[in-house]
Design an enzyme around this catalytic site. Structure first.
Site, short mmCIF file in Angstrom:
data_model
loop_
_atom_site.label_atom_id
_atom_site.label_comp_id
_atom_site.label_asym_id
_atom_site.label_seq_id
_atom_site.Cartn_x
_atom_site.Cartn_y
_atom_site.Cartn_z
N SER A 96 12.54 -15.91 27.86
CA SER A 96 13.48 -16.02 28.97
C SER A 96 13.26 -17.30 29.77
O SER A 96 13.46 -18.39 29.26
CB SER A 96 13.37 -14.77 29.86
OG SER A 96 14.34 -14.78 30.87
N ASP A 105 19.85 -18.68 32.68
CA ASP A 105 18.43 -18.83 32.38
C ASP A 105 18.25 -19.13 30.90
O ASP A 105 19.22 -19.32 30.16
CB ASP A 105 17.63 -17.61 32.84
CG ASP A 105 17.94 -16.36 32.04
OD1 ASP A 105 18.97 -16.32 31.33
OD2 ASP A 105 17.14 -15.40 32.11
N ASP A 129 17.38 -17.58 28.08
CA ASP A 129 18.01 -16.79 27.03
C ASP A 129 19.41 -16.35 27.41
O ASP A 129 20.04 -15.56 26.70
CB ASP A 129 17.15 -15.58 26.66
CG ASP A 129 16.86 -14.65 27.83
OD1 ASP A 129 16.93 -15.10 28.98
OD2 ASP A 129 16.56 -13.46 27.60
N ASP A 165 20.77 -14.39 29.50
CA ASP A 165 21.19 -13.05 29.86
C ASP A 165 21.37 -12.90 31.37
O ASP A 165 21.90 -11.91 31.85
CB ASP A 165 20.21 -11.99 29.33
CG ASP A 165 18.80 -12.13 29.90
OD1 ASP A 165 18.49 -13.17 30.50
OD2 ASP A 165 17.99 -11.20 29.69
#
Length: 461
Positions: free
Chosen positions: A98, A246, A248, A250
Site C-alpha cells: 500500500s 495511494d 495500491d 484502493d
C-alpha cells in the site's frame, strides 16, 4: 527462527523484503492459503513494487503445488483484485504494501467474493501453518502433498473492472469537469486512464508512471506533505477538484477547487447520502451505513438526518467488511479514505468513491467546497503519528490523565477513545508500524488544538 507475528498483522501480511520475507516464504504462504481456505482455484495480482512480480509468482507456485488452479491478473490495484475475486468467485491474494516505503511488501488475502481474511477469519491459521514449516536454521520446508499440480493462467481484468464501476454510478449527464489526479507513481496510473476514458473530464495527470521506488513522494495521501504537489496543481490549472491515490490505489483523497483537502469523513457523509437515497428508492426502510470509530461525529449525524442507521466499528478493512456482511450495510467509510460498497462485494474501492464525488459535483453548478460544507461540522486534527518505545505504556498514561475526568466516556473498542460533551480523541497503535496514531475532534477549533497538544505532550514526553 523467524517469528511471523512480526510479519503477519491483524488483517494482512506486511514487512521488509528480503529482511523479513522473500520468495521462499511467499511460496509457503501460497500453500498455506490454499490449505486453510480449501480453495481449488484462486486469483493473484500485484502492484508496481520491484519485489511484487517475483513474490506474486512464488505465491502462485506454492498454491499450484497444493493443487489449486491460479489465475494471475498481473499489475492491478487492490480494488481491481477484489473485483476479480468477486466476478470470478475465487479467493484472492494481492501483493502490495500500500503506502509503505519501497522496501516493504505484503499480501492482502480474501476468500471468494472478496470476503475478508483477517486474524479471526483465517489469517492466524495461515500464520501458524507457515510458522510450523520454518526450521530451526530459518529455512522453510513445505510438506509435499498428494495433489494434481494446479495450472497457472493469465487474465486481463482491467476493462471489466472499469465497466463494473461505471455501471454503479451514472456519470452520463454531468457537466464537464477539470480534475487533477496524483497517482503517486502507484497503481492509479494504471487504472485511472481506463476508468476515466470517455467521461466528460479534462484530466491533468501527475506521476502516472508506475515506479515502486516512489521517486516523487510517498504514495501515502494521509500524510499532508504528500498532497502538496496536487494542491499546487489544482490551483495552477484551475481544476474543479483533485484526486490523490495511494500506492495500491484502493484509497482516494479529495482536494477542493481552493486546493484544500476534503476530509475523508466529509466524503463518507457525501457518499452515504447518495447511497442512502439509492437504497431507499429501491424500497429499503432504514439502510445501514458503517463508519469506523475515528470518523467525524458528522457522519452518524448526517446518516440519521437522511433516514439511515449508522453503525460504529473498529478500524481496518477486515472488520468493516465483516460488520457490513452482518448488517447488510449499503456503504461504509473510514477516516483513512477507505470506502466500502455493498455493490462491490462489500470491498473497499477508492475509485468508486471518486466516481461518486465526480457525479455529485458534476450534477450541480456549485463548487466542491460549497457542496461539502454541510459535511464539515467539527474541527479535526487529522491523524498524527508519534513513534514511541512502548505504545501500551503511553496509552495507559493518557488514559490515567483523561479517563477519570468528570463527564467523559472511555471505550477501548480499538485503542483508547475518550469523549466529552463536545470533543473526543482516539489513540491507537498502528498495525503495521511502531507508531501511536492520534485523532482529535472538537466543536471549537481552539479546544481541538488545546486537546491535541496536551495529549501529544504526554505521548511524546
Amino acid at each position: 527462527m523467524r517469528d511471523l507475528k512480526q510479519l503477519v498483522k491483524a488483517y494482512d501480511v506486511r514487512g521488509v523484503v528480503p529482511d523479513q520475507w522473500d520468495e521462499t516464504l511467499s511460496r509457503a504462504f501460497g500453500a498455506a492459503f490454499v490449505q486453510v481456505t480449501g480453495a481449488t482455484a484462486i486469483v493473484v495480482g500485484h502492484d508496481m513494487r520491484p519485489s511484487s512480480p517475483s513474490l506474486s509468482r512464488a505465491f502462485a507456485e506454492g498454491a499450484a503445488a497444493r493443487g489449486a488452479d491460479v489465475t494471475e491478473i498481473g499489475l492491478c490495484s487492490t480494488d481491481q483484485l477484489y473485483y476479480a475475486s468477486g466476478k470470478l468467485d475465487l479467493p484472492g491474494a494481492m501483493f502490495t504494501a500500500s503506502h509503505n516505503p519501497a522496501q516493504y511488501n505484503g499480501i492482502k488475502m480474501c476468500r471468494a467474493g472478496a470476503a475478508p481474511v483477517g486474524e479471526d477469519t483465517g489469517l492466524a491459521e495461515i500464520r501458524e501453518l507457515v510458522q510450523s514449516w520454518i526450521n530451526e536454521d530459518d529455512t522453510v520446508t513445505v510438506p509435499e502433498v498428494e495433489a494434481k499440480q494446479g495450472e497457472l493462467s493469465r487474465q486481463d481484468t482491467l476493462r471489466g473492472y472499469a465497466d463494473h464501476l461505471l455501471g454503479l454510478v451514472d456519470l452520463t449527464a454531468i457537466r464537464p469537469l477539470k480534475v487533477a489526479v496524483d497517482a503517486g507513481n502507484g497503481m492509479g496510473g494504471h487504472t485511472v486512464p481506463t476508468v476515466f476514458d470517455g467521461l466528460p473530464l479534462d484530466v491533468v495527470p501527475m506521476y502516472f508512471e508506475l515506479d515502486g521506488t516512489f521517486p516523487n513522494h510517498e504514495a501515502n495521501p494521509l500524510d499532508p506533505k504528500n498532497l502538496v504537489d496536487l494542491q499546487a496543481k489544482v490551483k495552477e490549472v484551475g481544476a474543479d477538484l483533485g484526486l490523490a491515490f495511494d500506492g495500491d490505489a484502493d484509497r482516494c483523497f479529495v482536494i477542493d477547487e481552493r486546493g484544500e483537502p476534503v476530509s475523508p469523513s466529509a466524503i463518507t457523509a457525501l457518499v452515504a447520502v447518495r447511497e442512502l437515497a439509492r437504497a431507499k428508492a429501491a424500497g429499503e426502510q432504514s439502510p445501514t451505513i458503517i463508519h469506523n470509530l475515528i470518523t467525524s461525529w458528522t457522519v452518524p449525524e448526517v446518516v440519521a438526518e437522511h433516514g439511515g442507521t449508522a453503525v460504529r466499528t473498529r478500524v481496518g478493512h477486515s472488520f468493516i467488511k465483516q460488520r457490513m456482511a452482518e448488517t447488510d450495510a449499503v456503504f461504509g467509510g473510514e477516516h483513512s479514505a477507505h470506502y466500502y460498497f455493498r455493490d462491490f462485494w462489500r470491498a473497499d474501492t477508492g475509485m468508486l468513491a471518486a466516481l461518486h464525488v465526480l457525479a455529485a459535483l458534476g450534477g450541480q453548478p456549485g463548487t466542491l467546497s460549497a457542496l461539502t460544507e454541510e459535511y464539515d461540522r467539527y474541527a479535526a486534527s487529522g491523524e498524527i503519528n508519534s513513534e514511541v518505545a512502548d505504545q501500551a505504556a503511553k496509552s495507559a498514561e493518557v488514559k490515567a490523565a483523561y479517563g477519570t475526568l468528570d463527564g467523559v466516556t472511555v471505550d477501548e473498542l480499538d485503542g483508547l477513545t475518550v469523549a466529552g460533551a463536545d470533543w473526543w480523541f482516539n489513540l491507537r497503535a498502528s498495525n503495521t508500524e511502531p507508531l501511536l496514531r492520534l485523532n482529535v475532534e472538537a466543536k471549537d477549533p481552539a479546544k481541538m488544538a488545546e486537546l491535541r497538544d496536551a495529549v501529544l505532550a504526554i505521548v511524546r514526553a
